[in-house]
Scaffold this motif. Structure first.
Motif, short mmCIF file in Angstrom:
data_model
loop_
_atom_site.label_atom_id
_atom_site.label_comp_id
_atom_site.label_asym_id
_atom_site.label_seq_id
_atom_site.Cartn_x
_atom_site.Cartn_y
_atom_site.Cartn_z
N LYS A 1 0.83 -1.25 -0.05
CA LYS A 1 0.00 -0.10 0.01
C LYS A 1 0.87 1.18 -0.26
N LEU A 2 2.16 1.12 0.28
CA LEU A 2 3.06 2.37 0.22
C LEU A 2 3.39 2.72 -0.97
N HIS A 3 3.57 4.06 -1.11
CA HIS A 3 3.92 4.57 -2.43
C HIS A 3 5.35 3.96 -3.11
N GLU A 4 5.34 3.80 -4.15
CA GLU A 4 6.53 2.98 -4.86
C GLU A 4 7.93 3.48 -4.43
N ASP A 5 8.07 4.79 -4.17
CA ASP A 5 9.44 5.57 -3.84
C ASP A 5 9.56 5.02 -2.51
N LEU A 6 8.75 4.99 -1.41
CA LEU A 6 9.03 4.49 -0.09
C LEU A 6 9.22 2.78 -0.18
N GLN A 7 8.53 2.17 -1.29
CA GLN A 7 8.76 0.83 -1.16
C GLN A 7 10.26 0.49 -1.63
N PHE A 8 10.61 1.38 -2.44
CA PHE A 8 12.05 1.18 -2.91
C PHE A 8 12.84 1.29 -1.87
N ASP A 9 12.76 2.23 -0.88
CA ASP A 9 13.72 2.34 0.26
C ASP A 9 13.61 1.10 1.01
N LEU A 10 12.32 0.42 1.28
CA LEU A 10 12.24 -0.84 2.26
C LEU A 10 12.35 -2.20 1.33
N ASN A 11 12.67 -2.20 0.06
CA ASN A 11 12.60 -3.42 -0.64
C ASN A 11 13.96 -4.44 -0.27
N PRO A 12 15.05 -3.79 0.16
CA PRO A 12 15.76 -4.93 0.28
C PRO A 12 15.34 -5.51 1.90
N GLN A 13 14.99 -4.98 2.74
CA GLN A 13 14.32 -5.66 3.85
C GLN A 13 13.17 -6.46 3.56
N MET A 14 12.38 -6.01 2.88
CA MET A 14 11.09 -6.77 2.45
C MET A 14 11.57 -8.23 1.79
N GLU A 15 12.54 -7.96 0.85
CA GLU A 15 12.98 -9.00 0.18
C GLU A 15 13.51 -10.10 0.99
N SER A 16 14.28 -9.54 2.01
CA SER A 16 14.93 -10.59 2.94
C SER A 16 13.86 -11.32 3.88
N VAL A 17 12.97 -10.67 4.30
CA VAL A 17 12.05 -11.17 5.06
C VAL A 17 11.13 -12.19 4.46
N ILE A 18 10.74 -11.82 3.17
CA ILE A 18 9.94 -12.85 2.03
C ILE A 18 10.76 -14.00 1.97
N SER A 19 11.97 -13.97 1.60
CA SER A 19 12.88 -14.97 1.20
C SER A 19 13.14 -15.73 2.47
N PHE A 20 13.17 -15.51 3.58
CA PHE A 20 13.43 -16.29 4.58
C PHE A 20 12.10 -17.13 4.96
N ALA A 21 10.86 -16.20 4.85
CA ALA A 21 9.47 -16.57 5.11
C ALA A 21 9.18 -17.75 3.94
N GLU A 22 9.80 -17.58 2.73
CA GLU A 22 9.45 -18.70 1.56
C GLU A 22 10.25 -19.77 2.11
N GLU A 23 11.45 -19.76 2.22
CA GLU A 23 12.46 -20.79 2.51
C GLU A 23 12.01 -21.72 3.81
N HIS A 24 11.37 -21.08 4.58
CA HIS A 24 11.02 -21.75 6.00
C HIS A 24 9.29 -22.10 5.92
N ARG A 25 8.78 -21.95 4.82
CA ARG A 25 7.49 -22.28 4.60
C ARG A 25 6.40 -21.36 5.50
N LEU A 26 6.79 -20.04 5.75
CA LEU A 26 5.91 -19.19 6.59
C LEU A 26 4.91 -18.43 5.61
N ILE A 27 4.85 -18.51 4.46
CA ILE A 27 4.16 -17.72 3.68
C ILE A 27 2.89 -18.58 3.07
#
Length: 183
Positions: free
Chosen positions: A155-181
């Motif tokens: 829901k965040l503006h794309e510029d704000l998403q850009f700033d948080l993208n590395p953290q979000m990708e890290s969380v999603i990656s870990f969650a996918e790897e551990h079947r938490l998604i």
């Protein structure tokens, strides 16, 4: 009952003198701590205070996880699952309060990502497969937190998403790897 449903009471309150309304308003505000915090923020604080609030919240989260590292072990034991769940709920409560007071979406997403990243980085073994009920409860709770932060992030503006993208990708990656998604 709501004041809007009791029209005679609403008219009586509106017909009070300014002095009486002010006294009544102050008494009512004092009964609701969250409303008091929200009014203080809206009426007396500015952008610099928001930055201070965000820094204090991040420091509290970091301190909480630093303390937890000495009490919660990265071992799949009943007590470790329970303690980490409790810690994450406590930290989530702080973030919820920050959100209610400031209504700052960016800092809320940022702090929720910090919460998940800290838990994932410090206690990765606790997110592996488990048959223990507290472990399953922790996984279910974290699944909800990941889904929640993903929705807020989108829901965040794309510029704000850009700033948080590395953290979000890290969380999603870990969650996918551990079947938490599950989305």
């Amino acid at each position: 009952m709501s004041l809007h449903k009791d029209l005679p009471l609403k008219q009586a309150v509106l017909s009070l003198s300014e002095k009486e309304k002010d006294k009544l308003l102050v008494r009512l505000i004092n009964k609701d701590k969250m409303l008091l915090k929200q009014l203080h923020y809206e009426l007396l604080e500015d952008e610099a205070d928001l930055a201070d609030r965000i820094k204090v919240l991040k420091d509290r989260l970091e301190s909480l996880f630093d303390q937890a590292s000495s009490t919660i072990k990265n071992l799949p034991l009943y007590s470790n699952y329970r303690e980490l769940t409790s810690l994450m709920r406590q930290a989530s409560g702080w973030i919820n309060e920050h959100e209610k007071v400031t209504k700052d979406k960016f800092s809320v997403v940022e702090c929720r990502l910090i919460l998940l990243q800290e838990a994932f980085e410090r206690f990765p073994v606790l997110f592996g497969p488990t048959a223990l009920l507290p472990g399953m409860k922790l996984h279910k709770y974290v699944m909800g937190r990941v889904k929640n932060v993903n929705g807020l992030f989108n829901k965040l503006h794309e510029d704000l998403q850009f700033d948080l993208n590395p953290q979000m990708e890290s969380v999603i990656s870990f969650a996918e790897e551990h079947r938490l998604i599950t989305f």
